[in-house]
Structure formats: structure tokens, C-alpha cells
Design an enzyme around this catalytic site. Structure first.
Site, PDB file in Angstrom:
ATOM      1  CD  GLU A  65      -3.313  -0.687   2.495  1.00 22.47           C
ATOM      2  OE1 GLU A  65      -4.415  -1.284   1.762  1.00 22.47           O
ATOM      3  OE2 GLU A  65      -2.978  -0.547   2.988  1.00 22.47           O
ATOM      4  CD  GLU A  93      -3.855  -5.890   1.892  1.00 17.47           C
ATOM      5  OE1 GLU A  93      -4.920  -4.790   2.649  1.00 17.47           O
ATOM      6  OE2 GLU A  93      -2.993  -5.690   1.389  1.00 17.47           O
TER       7      GLU A  93
END
Length: 369
Positions: free
Chosen positions: A164, A266
Site C-alpha cells: 500500500e 486485498e
């Protein structure tokens, strides 16, 4: 036991057929039906158990495989306070997954703890490094873990360089406002993947799966700096990251713009709004997204909706979906803070195992996408 044997033969066959010869190339041709199980080793050590809906207890990796999951994802921290999610545990779980015929995605955080858009803290051992030393450390750490996986017969099929990384990584050296340095750090990680796991895809990963401007900014910047990558990963949590239509628009655009396969690497959704461990849930609404209640049916339906978005990406570039965090159940001691054994888990209502340790229906949904 005979019923279980029949079940094994019936549901394991499709997954093994996908794997073919077990090579990276053949493994990556199928739609990824993935589960992040980074919490599993610690959960099992602290007494966590996993069961089928009828209460039959089994190794959770085999429960996933028999349900049709064909990938697992494991995060790597450098020197975590609790000793989990490090090289040793990642190798052990990856070896089990490969023995079950599953593909492996390794997710390097380049930190001793959680790395995400709001925090990208250097490992303590690297805190005093100059930039050249830091670049070498990224290469050496990546190569060390991948070399250990290879030696164990568990070479991964895909590797994330950073987690991320909307704000960069290894702050402040690789922060979002130091793009040249960020590009060099990511190239160091990618170079180590090429050297130690040459058949594996290199993935770069951002959160906010519906935010096209962020994805264009980041991937334009990395492409212009020559960072090698083979796949794009997006986090998409529907209660945080915008509409499904926004996710669709972004994935369609970036798949075309960069010519790479895209994954929702995710995603998650609650099967209940109730709490399982006395620690407040991250998502506690009874209906986090309109039309999708926090029930087992709502969890399954949201997963189907996200998968349909990925599968609709043109030219077959929608490559898969990974559930986060499938096995992170309410086990005392397996909480958010690796430095605090008393910390709780705010995510247990989004696992694929319920408060009775049994599979939720969404696991079957994931395995049949």
C-alpha cells in the site's frame, strides 16, 4: 472419514488441474482465488482452530485448498516484536501451502510492523542508514527471504515490492515527495526478485482501489523511472474505497494504460456486526454498504460483486481477488500490535471463519469464483 475423502477428491481436483506442472507460468494463467493468511502461524501457536461447517477440524490450508482457493498471500516484516511474519514463519507457511498445491504471493512491507498509506516506518535496524545503505538493505532483505523460500522448495509465484505504497515507503527516504529515491528503492526490491525468484511476477500495490488519480500518479512516476513490474495490486475495502463502479473504472483504465494484469489483492467484508473478542471491530455497522448487510449472505454477495468487477476488466487483464485476512480469528494474544500481547483483533468479524471457528459461506464463494 469416507465422506471427507470423497469431498477431498471432488473439490481438490479443479485446483490441482489449474496448477498443471506446478511451474510459475502455468500457475499464473488461472483467475487467482486468493486468501491472505499472514496471521495463521501465530493463531495456531496460540490455540486457534479451524473447522468445516459441520465441525470437522482440519488444517486450515487444506480447508482453503479443498474449498477451491488457489493462492495464499503472506506478509513479511523485518524484525517484528512478536517474532511472527518474519522469514522463518513465512517460509514455514509457504512450504505448507506449496505442499497443498497452492500458489504463493509474498508481500514485503519493509518495516518491523504494519506499512500502509498512513505509515511506512523503517525497520529499527535500518534507521541510521544513509540512502545507499538503505537501497542495499532492501535488496539484501528481499533476496534473503526469497533465497530461504527457494531453499525450502517454496519459491513464490508473485512478490509484492512494498505494501500500500500510496505515500511511498521507508519514510522519509522513499516518501511520496522523493519519487526518484522511491523508484530506486523499488527497483532494488524488484532486482532481488529477478535474481532469486526469476519466474515470479513483481507486483506494485496501492490502497484506494477506486482512486484513479492516485494510481495514475504513482504508476506514471514509477514507469518513467524505469521501475520493473509485471502486475498491479489494489486494495479495495468497499466501506472505505468508494463505489464498485469507481473500482471498475480505475481497474479498466490502469490495465489498459500500463498493459499489466490487475488484482484486487486485498478486500474484505463482515459476516456479522457483532464482536468476538471484546476489542472494538474496525467495521461494526449492521450495513456497511447499502444493499450488503453484515451477514454471511452479505459477505458472500460483496465478494461476488468485487470479483465480477475484476473479471469484467477488458482483454482478460482482471487477474484475481484475494481476501484479507481469511484466518485472523478471535484468538487471544493474536491482536493488532505485535509489541503488545494484550492487544485485540478488530478484524475477526471479516475473517472467513466465524466465532465458532467454522468456515463462513463466503469461503465457498471465493473458491468458486
Amino acid at each position: 472419514m469416507k465422506r471427507r475423502t470423497a469431498l477431498t477428491a471432488a473439490v481438490a481436483a479443479p485446483a490441482l488441474a489449474v496448477l498443471g506442472s506446478g511451474t510459475a507460468a502455468s500457475a499464473q494463467t488461472a483467475f487467482a482465488r486468493g486468501a491472505d493468511i499472514s496471521s495463521l502461524a501465530k493463531s495456531e501457536a496460540l490455540g486457534g482452530t479451524y473447522m468445516w461447517a459441520d465441525g470437522y477440524r482440519e488444517d486450515p490450508i487444506w480447508i482453503l485448498q479443498k474449498s477451491g482457493v488457489n493462492w495464499i498471500r503472506l506478509k513479511v516484516w523485518v524484525n517484528p516484536a512478536d517474532g511472527y511474519n518474519n522469514k522463518t514463519h513465512v517460509v514455514n507457511v509457504a512450504r505448507r501451502a506449496r505442499a497443498a498445491g497452492l500458489n504463493v504471493l509474498v508481500d514485503f512491507h519493509y518495516s518491523d510492523t504494519w506499512a500502509d498509506p498512513g505509515k511506512q516506518t523503517k525497520p529499527a535496524a535500518w534507521s541510521g542508514y544513509g540512502f545507499s545503505q538503505l537501497r542495499t538493505a532492501v535488496y539484501d532483505h528481499t533476496a534473503d527471504v526469497l533465497g530461504a523460500l527457494a531453499a525450502a522448495g517454496a519459491t513464490p509465484q508473485m512478490v509484492q515490492v512494498g505494501n500500500e505504497t500510496n505515500g511511498g515507503m521507508l519514510w522519509p527516504d522513499g516518501r511520496y515527495d522523493r519519487l526518484d529515491q522511491l523508484g530506486q528503492l523499488m527497483t532494488s526490491g524488484a532486482d532481488a526478485v529477478r535474481a532469486k525468484a526469476p519466474g515470479a511476477k513483481v507486483m506494485l500495490h496501492l490502497a484506494e482501489g477506486g482512486n484513479n488519480s492516485v494510481f495514475r500518479w504513482f504508476f506514471d512516476a514509477m514507469r518513467s523511472r524505469g521501475v520493473p513490474f509485471d502486475a498491479i495490486g489494489a486494495s479495495y475495502y468497499p466501506y472505505w474505497h468508494g463505489s464498485l463502479s469507481g473500482l471498475q473504472s480505475n481497474l479498466n483504465d490502469i490495465a489498459s494504460r500500463y498493459g499489466k494484469p490487475v488484482y484486487v489483492v486485498e478486500t474484505a467484508y463482515p459476516f456479522t456486526s457483532g464482536d468476538g473478542d471484546g476489542f472494538a471491530n474496525i467495521v461494526s455497522s449492521s450495513t456497511p454498504v447499502s444493499g450488503y448487510p453484515a451477514t454471511t449472505t452479505g459477505q458472500s454477495n460483496m465478494l461476488k460483486a468485487v470479483a465480477n468487477v475484476v473479471k469484467a476488466v477488458p482483454n482478460g487483464r482482471g487477474a484475481g481477488v484475494f481476501w484479507w485476512e481469511a484466518t485472523w480469528t478471535a484468538v487471544r494474544g493474536n491482536g493488532w500490535d505485535p509489541a503488545d500481547p494484550s492487544s485485540g483483533n478488530g478484524w475477526e468479524n471479516q475473517a472467513l471463519f466465524d466465532y465458532s471457528w467454522k468456515v463462513t459461506p463466503a469461503l465457498k464463494t471465493l473458491g468458486t469464483l
